[in-house]
Structure formats: structure tokens, C-alpha cells
Design a protein around this motif. Structure first.
Motif: not given
Length: 162
Positions: A17-25, A83-89
Motif C-alpha cells: 500500500f501507498t498512502r493513497e491506496s490505503a486511504v482508498q482501501k 479513517e485510516m490511522w496508519a499503514f505499512t506494506e
């Protein structure tokens, strides 16, 4: 030998994931849950998905469907914001709040955090949710859109001060 095509399904966006794709997910998950359709929602999860939801342990799509069916039979007029809080791969941490009422007409806002882990096909393999229910009066409700998807212009959690 028949092949179970459900195990081959992909659910973009896919890790990493990127920031954009995590928010989309996260928004896609919110949209799915706001349908309140257990069968549709369950398709976002791996066949062997593992959950902890509050104190309940759920394994696999059939148990997910049964759980969600019970949930939405009890939590009426359910409306959710994530709401997305954090993400990694391949992991995403989410905070959320949803409003609902019971069959006696008592309103609640449920607050929580979820930790998600995805397989390479973009299906959620693990979901761990911690949730607290807070009684509210009907006049304290903040989610007033028609049942279904949250409208694009509607405020998110941070904007609402939640």
C-alpha cells in the motif's frame, strides 16, 4: 476436480500500500459495511479470514456472514465512518465510529480501532477490532445521510471532532 474460484478473487487496491491506496482501501471498506449486506461484505475477506471483534472470535467467510447478519439485525439504521490511522506494506490501522439504535429506539455511537492484514490478492486475512458503545440521544447524532454510502461531501471523523 472443481476449482473454487472465490479463492482466486482479487480485491484492489493490492499491497504493498501507498498512502493513497490505503486511504482508498479504507473508504471501500466503509462503503461496503454501509450496505449492511453480509454476503457482499464477506467477499472482501479471505476464505480463511480470522477476526476478533470485541470478545468474539470469527473464522472464515461463513462465520463472517453469520456474525454480520446478527450484528445488523440488532444495530438498526447503522451508519459508519472509517479513517485510516496508519499503514505499512500489507497492513492498515483504522479508527472508526458508527451510529445505530436498538429495537427500543435507544441510540448509540460505537467507537473503535481495527488492525487489518491483507494477503497478496488484497483480501483481508486478519481483522482485530476493539469497540466501545456510548449511549447518545437522538439529537446528538452526527450521521444524517440516507442509509447506504456516506456522501462525498459529508465530514469525516476528524472533521466531526470524533
Amino acid at each position: 476436480m472443481a476449482i473454487n474460484t472465490e479463492t482466486m478473487t482479487t480485491r484492489p487496491p493490492l499491497p504493498p500500500f501507498t498512502r493513497e491506496s490505503a486511504v482508498q482501501k479504507v473508504r471501500l471498506a466503509e462503503d461496503g459495511w454501509n450496505t449492511r449486506d453480509p454476503g457482499k461484505v464477506a467477499l472482501a475477506y479471505a476464505i480463511d479470514s480470522r477476526w476478533r471483534n470485541r470478545s468474539e472470535f470469527i473464522n472464515g467467510r461463513s462465520e463472517i456472514i453469520a456474525f454480520l447478519s446478527r450484528k445488523w439485525a440488532r444495530e438498526l439504521e447503522y451508519r459508519l465512518i472509517k479513517e485510516m490511522w496508519a499503514f505499512t506494506e500489507n497492513r492498515i490501522a483504522v479508527r472508526f465510529a458508527y451510529e445505530w439504535h436498538d429495537d427500543s429506539g435507544h441510540w448509540y455511537r460505537s467507537y473503535g480501532n481495527e488492525n487489518w492484514e491483507f494477503n497478496n490478492d488484497g483480501l483481508m486475512h486478519s481483522r482485530f477490532a476493539s469497540i466501545n458503545d456510548f449511549p447518545i440521544s437522538e439529537s446528538d447524532r452526527k450521521y444524517h445521510w440516507a442509509l447506504g454510502r456516506r456522501p462525498e461531501g459529508h465530514s469525516g471523523l476528524s472533521d466531526l471532532g470524533l
